[in-house]
Design a protein around this motif. Structure first.
Motif, PDB file in Angstrom:
ATOM      1  N   LYS A  84      10.022   4.921  -3.914  1.00  0.00           N
ATOM      2  CA  LYS A  84       9.679   6.301  -4.266  1.00  0.00           C
ATOM      3  C   LYS A  84       8.809   6.329  -5.511  1.00  0.00           C
ATOM      4  O   LYS A  84       7.784   7.012  -5.554  1.00  0.00           O
ATOM      5  CB  LYS A  84      10.949   7.118  -4.484  1.00  0.00           C
TER       6      LYS A  84
ATOM      7  N   MET B 112       5.688   4.035   2.078  1.00  0.00           N
ATOM      8  CA  MET B 112       6.256   5.233   2.708  1.00  0.00           C
ATOM      9  C   MET B 112       7.038   4.878   3.966  1.00  0.00           C
ATOM     10  O   MET B 112       8.133   5.398   4.184  1.00  0.00           O
ATOM     11  CB  MET B 112       5.148   6.234   3.054  1.00  0.00           C
TER      12      MET B 112
ATOM     13  N   THR C 218       0.863  -1.169   0.000  1.00  0.00           N
ATOM     14  CA  THR C 218       0.000   0.000   0.000  1.00  0.00           C
ATOM     15  C   THR C 218       0.906   1.227   0.000  1.00  0.00           C
ATOM     16  O   THR C 218       2.123   1.138   0.256  1.00  0.00           O
ATOM     17  CB  THR C 218      -0.880   0.045   1.265  1.00  0.00           C
ATOM     18  N   PHE C 219       0.308   2.371  -0.232  1.00  0.00           N
ATOM     19  CA  PHE C 219       1.065   3.617  -0.185  1.00  0.00           C
ATOM     20  C   PHE C 219       1.721   3.782   1.186  1.00  0.00           C
ATOM     21  O   PHE C 219       2.905   4.107   1.286  1.00  0.00           O
ATOM     22  CB  PHE C 219       0.136   4.799  -0.484  1.00  0.00           C
ATOM     23  N   GLU C 220       0.939   3.518   2.240  1.00  0.00           N
ATOM     24  CA  GLU C 220       1.439   3.697   3.599  1.00  0.00           C
ATOM     25  C   GLU C 220       2.596   2.755   3.917  1.00  0.00           C
ATOM     26  O   GLU C 220       3.577   3.158   4.545  1.00  0.00           O
ATOM     27  CB  GLU C 220       0.308   3.509   4.613  1.00  0.00           C
TER      28      GLU C 220
ATOM     29  N   HIS D 288       6.924   3.946  -6.675  1.00  0.00           N
ATOM     30  CA  HIS D 288       5.625   3.356  -6.339  1.00  0.00           C
ATOM     31  C   HIS D 288       4.742   4.390  -5.637  1.00  0.00           C
ATOM     32  O   HIS D 288       3.561   4.539  -5.975  1.00  0.00           O
ATOM     33  CB  HIS D 288       5.835   2.127  -5.442  1.00  0.00           C
ATOM     34  N   CYS D 289       5.296   5.115  -4.679  1.00  0.00           N
ATOM     35  CA  CYS D 289       4.523   6.136  -3.965  1.00  0.00           C
ATOM     36  C   CYS D 289       4.075   7.239  -4.919  1.00  0.00           C
ATOM     37  O   CYS D 289       2.923   7.687  -4.855  1.00  0.00           O
ATOM     38  CB  CYS D 289       5.350   6.729  -2.820  1.00  0.00           C
ATOM     39  N   GLU D 290       4.949   7.665  -5.795  1.00  0.00           N
ATOM     40  CA  GLU D 290       4.585   8.698  -6.769  1.00  0.00           C
ATOM     41  C   GLU D 290       3.452   8.218  -7.676  1.00  0.00           C
ATOM     42  O   GLU D 290       2.508   8.977  -7.954  1.00  0.00           O
ATOM     43  CB  GLU D 290       5.793   9.093  -7.615  1.00  0.00           C
ATOM     44  N   ASP D 291       3.528   6.970  -8.110  1.00  0.00           N
ATOM     45  CA  ASP D 291       2.476   6.408  -8.970  1.00  0.00           C
ATOM     46  C   ASP D 291       1.141   6.357  -8.242  1.00  0.00           C
ATOM     47  O   ASP D 291       0.097   6.677  -8.818  1.00  0.00           O
ATOM     48  CB  ASP D 291       2.860   5.015  -9.466  1.00  0.00           C
ATOM     49  N   ARG D 292       1.160   5.929  -6.979  1.00  0.00           N
ATOM     50  CA  ARG D 292      -0.079   5.847  -6.194  1.00  0.00           C
ATOM     51  C   ARG D 292      -0.670   7.246  -5.973  1.00  0.00           C
ATOM     52  O   ARG D 292      -1.881   7.436  -6.049  1.00  0.00           O
ATOM     53  CB  ARG D 292       0.169   5.155  -4.859  1.00  0.00           C
ATOM     54  N   LEU D 293       0.180   8.237  -5.701  1.00  0.00           N
ATOM     55  CA  LEU D 293      -0.297   9.602  -5.518  1.00  0.00           C
ATOM     56  C   LEU D 293      -0.890  10.152  -6.810  1.00  0.00           C
ATOM     57  O   LEU D 293      -1.942  10.809  -6.795  1.00  0.00           O
ATOM     58  CB  LEU D 293       0.834  10.515  -5.039  1.00  0.00           C
TER      59      LEU D 293
END
Length: 80
Positions: free
Chosen positions: A46, A15, A10-12, A48-53
């Motif tokens: 990083k 992170m 997950t994003f969380e 992955h987080c950017e893609d999810r955002l």
């Protein structure tokens, strides 16, 4: 460092692990080879987080407005 595939996080989760990776790299007490592995994992996290955002932003942007500017519904966005 987690053994979970980045794509399955997950994003969380991503992170939290990214924060751990950065902390270890900033501490400077890891060997060169491990630093490279950590850096590569951090880069993947990083990304992955950017893609999810980005996907979340697109979903928010897909909220449709009526003629007076009031929200009237949403348009489904794939990828979340």
């Amino acid at each position: 460092m987690s053994e979970t595939a980045v794509a399955d996080m997950t994003f969380e989760q991503a992170m939290k692990e990214l924060e751990r990776v950065v902390g270890r790299l900033e501490a400077g007490d890891v060997a060169l080879e491990e630093s490279i592995t950590l850096y590569e994992r951090g880069a993947a996290l990083k990304r992955h987080c950017e893609d999810r955002l980005k996907a979340a932003e697109e979903k928010v942007a897909a909220i449709t407005l009526d003629d007076s500017g009031q929200p009237k519904g949403t348009v489904a966005v794939d990828g979340l």
